[in-house]
Design an enzyme around this catalytic site. Structure first.
Site, PDB file in Angstrom:
ATOM      1  N   HIS A  67       0.841  -1.198   0.000  1.00 11.07           N
ATOM      2  CA  HIS A  67       0.000   0.000   0.000  1.00 11.07           C
ATOM      3  C   HIS A  67       0.885   1.260   0.000  1.00 11.07           C
ATOM      4  O   HIS A  67       0.719   2.151  -0.840  1.00 11.07           O
ATOM      5  CB  HIS A  67      -0.912  -0.046   1.240  1.00 11.07           C
ATOM      6  CG  HIS A  67      -1.719   1.200   1.478  1.00 11.07           C
ATOM      7  ND1 HIS A  67      -3.090   1.202   1.427  1.00 11.07           N
ATOM      8  CD2 HIS A  67      -1.351   2.470   1.778  1.00 11.07           C
ATOM      9  CE1 HIS A  67      -3.529   2.423   1.684  1.00 11.07           C
ATOM     10  NE2 HIS A  67      -2.497   3.213   1.900  1.00 11.07           N
ATOM     11  N   GLU A  68       1.853   1.311   0.927  1.00 10.83           N
ATOM     12  CA  GLU A  68       2.718   2.488   1.023  1.00 10.83           C
ATOM     13  C   GLU A  68       3.615   2.630  -0.205  1.00 10.83           C
ATOM     14  O   GLU A  68       3.843   3.740  -0.688  1.00 10.83           O
ATOM     15  CB  GLU A  68       3.574   2.437   2.291  1.00 10.83           C
ATOM     16  CG  GLU A  68       2.792   2.590   3.583  1.00 10.83           C
ATOM     17  CD  GLU A  68       1.936   3.841   3.625  1.00 10.83           C
ATOM     18  OE1 GLU A  68       2.321   4.863   3.030  1.00 10.83           O
ATOM     19  OE2 GLU A  68       0.857   3.795   4.237  1.00 10.83           O
ATOM     20  N   HIS A  71       1.901   4.453  -3.006  1.00  9.88           N
ATOM     21  CA  HIS A  71       1.959   5.923  -2.862  1.00  9.88           C
ATOM     22  C   HIS A  71       3.333   6.433  -3.300  1.00  9.88           C
ATOM     23  O   HIS A  71       3.446   7.373  -4.084  1.00  9.88           O
ATOM     24  CB  HIS A  71       1.810   6.341  -1.390  1.00  9.88           C
ATOM     25  CG  HIS A  71       0.445   6.177  -0.798  1.00  9.88           C
ATOM     26  ND1 HIS A  71      -0.678   6.760  -1.329  1.00  9.88           N
ATOM     27  CD2 HIS A  71       0.022   5.528   0.310  1.00  9.88           C
ATOM     28  CE1 HIS A  71      -1.723   6.469  -0.563  1.00  9.88           C
ATOM     29  NE2 HIS A  71      -1.332   5.709   0.439  1.00  9.88           N
TER      30      HIS A  71
HETATM   31 ZN   LIG Z   1      -2.314   5.249   2.214  1.00 13.53          ZN
END
Ligand SMILES: [Zn+2]
Length: 358
Positions: A67-68, A71
């Site tokens: 998830h990170e 980004h």
């Molecule tokens: Zn996030």
């Protein structure tokens, strides 16, 4: 984030683990092995519950990391620098060096994380379909990761800044109003309101139902969101007030200078006791020698102050942190904060022209 160490480097990004992560890792493994798995998968040995619990919690954090990374990698592809990713007790945080320059970029950099979690959730639902009904460790792991990734996507989409949903909201307000500061204020106020709402919901749950622990977690998460939102509002205020200003606008000029040969007692009596400043420039004629501060003085025992000289206790000119009068004030503030200093000496053409106090 202090209290963390580097785990690995991926795609040129330092992945760090905060010590609080260990606590949550054990809590997740323990709640899986002790409660969730035995309730849903009967007939395994205790060891199997623990091994599956530990594997599932490692994979959970791998999913948080993906998830990170989504980004960070999207931000890097748009030309932003990423300082690193830190995993901690509430999940992960990507340290992207500067704010997005356009609303559209902010929108996609924020949204890609929940989209990545949703995609992982769908993949694990698919894998689960293959092994469903086998009562196997594989089924348990796939089911847990399917549920948790969808939950992560939904939780992160709550429009409470600094959660991803709050950033998405900010980018939308930014696009509509054309003003990033209005968008920041709106998103951080929404974050605070929702943070307090989550705290209230947590207190309600803890007091009225048997979900005391869940209630406590909500209070904690609400408090985290609220404080992050209000600190981002403060930063914004500082940013607005300092924008366009230079060091010369805020520095103190015409401050008395101390001679290096003065005793510490003279410094106390003739300077500190008179104008109560925290720091003094030390100079011999026109030559800049160093900086002496009240904390340097306090390190000298009262009886020794008549025998010790300023030159012994000062920070030497070569080690003093300096800044130019034309430097942006915001940069100077960052320097003060990052070096944990209370003042900077302002130097122009090699000569001290003032002091900038925090
Ligand atoms: Zn996030």
């Amino acid at each position: 984030m202090s209290g963390s160490f580097r785990l690995v480097r991926l795609f040129g990004i330092d992945i760090r683990l905060h010590f609080s992560w260990v606590f949550i890792f054990l809590l997740v493994a323990w709640s899986l092995a002790g409660a969730y798995l035995p309730a849903n998968y009967r007939g395994w040995t205790v060891n199997t519950y623990w091994v599956v619990g530990i594997i599932a919690s490692i994979l959970l954090f791998a999913c948080v990391l993906i998830h990170e990374l989504s980004h960070s990698l999207l931000a890097m592809s748009r030309g932003y620098k990423v300082r690193g990713i830190t995993l901690f007790f509430l999940g992960g945080v990507s340290e992207i060096e500067e704010e997005a320059a356009q609303a559209g970029e902010e929108f996609w950099i924020a949204l890609v994380g929940p989209l990545a979690s949703l995609a992982l959730g769908i993949i694990f639902w698919g894998l689960l379909a293959i092994v469903a009904g086998t009562n196997s460790p594989l089924e348990a792991i796939f089911q847990y990761l399917a549920i948790i990734n969808v939950a992560l996507a939904i939780f992160n989409l709550i429009p409470a800044f600094p959660l991803d949903g709050g950033r998405v909201l900010k980018s939308i307000v930014w696009k509509i109003t054309g003003s990033v500061s209005k968008a920041n204020t709106f998103a951080s106020i929404t974050g605070s309101v929702l943070g307090f709402g989550i705290i209230g919901l947590g207190v309600f749950l803890a007091l009225t139902t048997r979900n005391f622990i869940s209630g406590l977690w909500l209070v904690f998460i609400g408090w985290f969101i609220q404080s992050a939102a209000s600190s981002s509002r403060q930063q914004q205020t500082v940013h607005t007030n300092l924008a366009g200003r230079r060091v010369a606008d805020a520095m103190q000029v015409n401050r008395p200078t101390v001679e290096p040969g003065a005793t510490v007692q003279q410094l106390l009596d003739q300077f500190i006791a008179k104008d109560f400043q925290r720091a003094y420039l030390v100079a011999l004629g026109d030559s800049f020698q160093g900086l002496v501060t009240v904390s340097d003085v306090l390190k000298v025992a009262p009886d020794d102050r008549v025998n010790r000289y300023v030159t012994e206790i000062m920070t030497r000119a070569s080690e003093v942190v300096t800044v130019g009068p034309d430097a942006p004030l915001e940069e100077a503030l960052q320097l003060l904060a990052s070096r944990d200093l209370n003042q900077l000496v302002v130097i122009a053409n090699g000569v001290p022209v003032g002091l900038l106090a925090r």
